[in-house]
Scaffold this motif. Structure first.
Motif, short mmCIF file in Angstrom:
data_model
loop_
_atom_site.label_atom_id
_atom_site.label_comp_id
_atom_site.label_asym_id
_atom_site.label_seq_id
_atom_site.Cartn_x
_atom_site.Cartn_y
_atom_site.Cartn_z
N UNK A 78 -12.41 7.09 4.41
CA UNK A 78 -13.27 8.06 3.73
C UNK A 78 -14.65 8.11 4.39
N UNK A 79 -15.26 9.28 4.29
CA UNK A 79 -16.62 9.40 4.82
C UNK A 79 -17.56 8.52 4.01
N UNK A 105 -11.15 -0.72 3.50
CA UNK A 105 -10.00 -0.05 4.15
C UNK A 105 -9.31 -0.95 5.17
N UNK A 106 -10.00 -1.95 5.68
CA UNK A 106 -9.35 -2.83 6.64
C UNK A 106 -8.69 -4.03 5.96
N UNK A 107 -8.80 -4.09 4.62
CA UNK A 107 -8.16 -5.21 3.90
C UNK A 107 -6.65 -5.04 3.90
N UNK A 108 -5.95 -6.16 3.87
CA UNK A 108 -4.51 -6.16 3.67
C UNK A 108 -4.29 -5.87 2.18
N UNK A 113 -6.58 4.01 0.14
CA UNK A 113 -5.44 4.61 0.85
C UNK A 113 -5.63 6.09 1.16
N UNK A 114 -6.33 6.81 0.26
CA UNK A 114 -6.41 8.26 0.42
C UNK A 114 -7.82 8.81 0.41
N UNK A 115 -8.78 7.94 0.28
CA UNK A 115 -10.16 8.40 0.29
C UNK A 115 -10.57 9.14 -0.97
N UNK A 165 -7.74 3.21 -9.12
CA UNK A 165 -8.87 3.91 -8.49
C UNK A 165 -9.22 3.28 -7.15
N UNK A 166 -9.20 1.94 -7.13
CA UNK A 166 -9.50 1.23 -5.88
C UNK A 166 -8.50 1.60 -4.78
#
Ligand SMILES: [Zn+2]
Length: 272
Positions: free
Chosen positions: A39-40, A232-235, A92-94, A86-87
């Protein structure tokens, strides 16, 4: 002359340390997963991890006064409590989140979550996510019962699994570990009318094989007790959290852990 040199060395070291601290704010150590939508203006999200809200003098037991102080701080500073859905929709989709999002979680399902934490959370308009040890719910007086769980669910609280018996999954044979994951999920589904999508590892213990079992059992994501923010880089099956402990200076430590998370995480100063 010597004094001047020492002063220069001191000044140089201070400047070097400051530069290092500032640089470490911008240099991430986590690899960014290319397949995920970024996401931006994306930010990492703090996921707070509590256990008990009680007056016991124990590192995992925050007093109701301390807990209220922390919730009041989050409220006064414009934080919004979010759900794990929500998280994940954000990661996943911004999908946009409210300003200053925070995910408040509790492990185990202690009775004091209902008697002490719940009224305080309601007072500040927050909801939380509670990971239940399903064999203890309704069977052990130190833990909540299913009526209490259902009441909280009606008021927006989310319930996930923390296994059936608080088993350390990395120490169990595959079949038994899977049974812990599946039976606790089924129990919650039958009591609450909806299968839980989220899981938290008892004692934080996990490995790749256990992550795969969590996925196989039908969970969408899982939380560890590894210190850090979820990004976003979390597993998704090893999401970081910020464990909050009782200490001599509980509130100060809460502020440092909450506000210092990105820096402390990158420097490896706090590891759990
Ligand atoms: Zn636990």
């Amino acid at each position: 002359m010597v004094r001047g040199t020492i002063r220069k060395i001191y000044l140089f070291s201070t400047v070097a340390l400051l530069l290092f601290l500032v640089a470490s704010l911008f240099v991430g150590t986590k690899p960014v997963t290319a397949t995920r939508h970024r996401p931006q203006n994306y930010t990492d999200i703090p996921v707070l991890n509590y256990h008990k809200v009680d007056t016991l003098y124990h590192s995992l037991s925050i007093s109701p006064e301390e807990f209220e102080e922390q919730m009041a701080y989050l409220h006064e500073n414009g934080y919004h409590a979010i759900t794990p859905d929500q998280l994940m929709n954000y990661l996943n989709r911004g999908k946009p989140l409210p300003d200053k999002p925070v995910l408040i979680t509790f492990d185990d399902g202690y009775l004091d979550n209902y008697t002490n934490a719940y009224p305080i959370l309601k007072k500040y308009g927050f909801t939380a996510t509670i990971f239940l040890v399903t064999d203890l719910i309704g069977n052990d007086p130190r833990f909540m019962n299913w009526d209490q769980v259902r009441e909280m669910q009606k008021n927006g609280f989310i319930f996930g699994s923390h296994t059936a018996s608080h088993a350390v999954l990395t120490k169990l044979p595959t079949e038994e570990a899977l049974k812990e994951l599946v039976s606790s999920r089924q129990k919650i589904a039958s009591e609450l009318g909806r299968a839980p999508r989220y899981f938290a590892y008892p004692t934080g213990a996990y490995n790749l094989a256990v992550e795969e079992l969590v996925r196989t059992a039908g969970y969408t994501a899982a939380f560890t007790i590894r210190y850090g923010q979820a990004g976003v880089s979390s597993d998704p099956y090893a999401l970081e959290r910020i464990p909050i402990f009782k200490s001599a200076k509980t509130f100060r430590s809460f502020l440092i852990r909450l506000n210092g998370a990105p820096l402390l995480e990158r420097l490896g100063i706090i590891r759990n």
